[in-house]
Design a protein around this motif. Sequence first.
Motif, PDB file in Angstrom:
ATOM      1  N   PRO A  63       0.807  -1.337   0.107  1.00 19.85           N
ATOM      2  CA  PRO A  63      -0.280   0.162  -0.102  1.00 19.85           C
ATOM      3  C   PRO A  63       0.857   1.220   0.204  1.00 19.85           C
ATOM      4  N   GLU A  89      -5.371   8.124   1.035  1.00 15.99           N
ATOM      5  CA  GLU A  89      -6.220   8.235   2.176  1.00 15.99           C
ATOM      6  C   GLU A  89      -6.799   6.966   2.625  1.00 15.99           C
ATOM      7  N   CYS A  90      -7.140   5.971   1.604  1.00 19.53           N
ATOM      8  CA  CYS A  90      -7.414   4.732   1.627  1.00 19.53           C
ATOM      9  C   CYS A  90      -6.653   3.883   1.162  1.00 19.53           C
ATOM     10  N   PHE A  91      -7.064   2.497   1.179  1.00 20.90           N
ATOM     11  CA  PHE A  91      -6.260   1.431   0.763  1.00 20.90           C
ATOM     12  C   PHE A  91      -6.052   1.449  -0.789  1.00 20.90           C
ATOM     13  N   ILE A  92      -4.635   1.799  -1.324  1.00 19.87           N
ATOM     14  CA  ILE A  92      -4.403   1.711  -2.675  1.00 19.87           C
ATOM     15  C   ILE A  92      -3.054   1.230  -2.678  1.00 19.87           C
ATOM     16  N   LEU A 197     -10.636   3.595  -7.582  1.00 24.43           N
ATOM     17  CA  LEU A 197     -11.277   4.031  -6.299  1.00 24.43           C
ATOM     18  C   LEU A 197     -12.776   4.283  -6.397  1.00 24.43           C
ATOM     19  N   ASN A 200     -14.703   1.194  -6.695  1.00 29.44           N
ATOM     20  CA  ASN A 200     -14.750   0.630  -5.453  1.00 29.44           C
ATOM     21  C   ASN A 200     -15.627   0.880  -4.728  1.00 29.44           C
ATOM     22  N   ALA A 201     -16.189   2.342  -4.653  1.00 27.66           N
ATOM     23  CA  ALA A 201     -17.126   3.108  -3.895  1.00 27.66           C
ATOM     24  C   ALA A 201     -18.459   2.809  -4.459  1.00 27.66           C
ATOM     25  N   GLN A 227      -8.173  -8.463   0.734  1.00 30.07           N
ATOM     26  CA  GLN A 227      -9.561  -7.634   0.411  1.00 30.07           C
ATOM     27  C   GLN A 227     -10.296  -8.630  -0.074  1.00 30.07           C
ATOM     28  N   LYS A 247     -23.056   6.564  -4.076  1.00 29.81           N
ATOM     29  CA  LYS A 247     -21.885   6.295  -3.382  1.00 29.81           C
ATOM     30  C   LYS A 247     -20.655   6.825  -4.252  1.00 29.81           C
ATOM     31  N   VAL A 251     -17.687  10.271  -4.325  1.00 32.38           N
ATOM     32  CA  VAL A 251     -16.092   9.960  -4.517  1.00 32.38           C
ATOM     33  C   VAL A 251     -15.764  10.584  -5.799  1.00 32.38           C
TER      34      VAL A 251
END
Length: 294
Positions: A63, A89-92, A197, A200-201, A227, A247, A251
Amino acid sequence: MNGPQAHWLPDGRRLHLNHGPIDLIVEAFGSADECRPAYEQAVTRFQTILIELVEELPELRLPAFFLAPRDFAGPTARRMEAAVMRLAECFITPMAAVAGSVADEILDALLAGRRLDRAYVNNGGDCALHLGKGQSMTSAIAGTGHGMADRVTIRAEDGVRGIATSGWRGRSFSLGVADAVTVLAPTGAEADAAATLIANAVDLPGHPAITRVAARDLAPDSDLGEQMVTQSVGALSPVEVARALDKGLAVAEDFRRRGLIAASALFLAGETRISGSVALAAPNKHQAKETAHA
């Protein structure tokens, strides 16, 4: 695994580059005196790009962290890390930008010292674009659920030089349920990471109609590890489709406000959400020869 391969497609206009998992279509527009050496430059650069990535693959699968950029040796790896840093800021991991980064790297090699009107490098649907002043290019967007390959025209003045698509139906794993999310961004790498991302959202956590499996169970060396990635999406109600898309749209709008992307189109179960200026239109057969597919 065979070494790097390069050959012309039957139309004689497009160059096909293949090495292991990397599969590129390259097309340049301009005078023959400029296009010929440009293609040669792209082929030369392609010879080592996969080898360079493999050498740093263990670290590329880890990550990224917003405040701790890593100093990768290879230029493509550095592109990957740079593309995900502002999204970390999130998992990537940098692997979220690998296809777009490879396209960017080969496009830069194609353009070095050359005068081309337009050009594109298509890496399995993730594209890097070059548009000279006053030029434009039409891109087909697949997987929209509308029964056609919608198209979007990108002009030089739009500042878009990358297009990427992500979703659970694609060639890479997704944590969400989007059929497809297509992103327009300043580079292929940035479009690739953002599409990952946003897709994913678009999600409905815990929904009984959605089947998920740990990524590691499907591919032991996956950068996604434990994951849970989407394997199938059953029937969803219109309300659920709207909630999942909204959602993802939140993003996408955040990324657009921050200047990370120019626009995006989100697709699920025949429904669409648009962030920014994306004019979708039916295919035009007369534009086919000028189309980069995303």
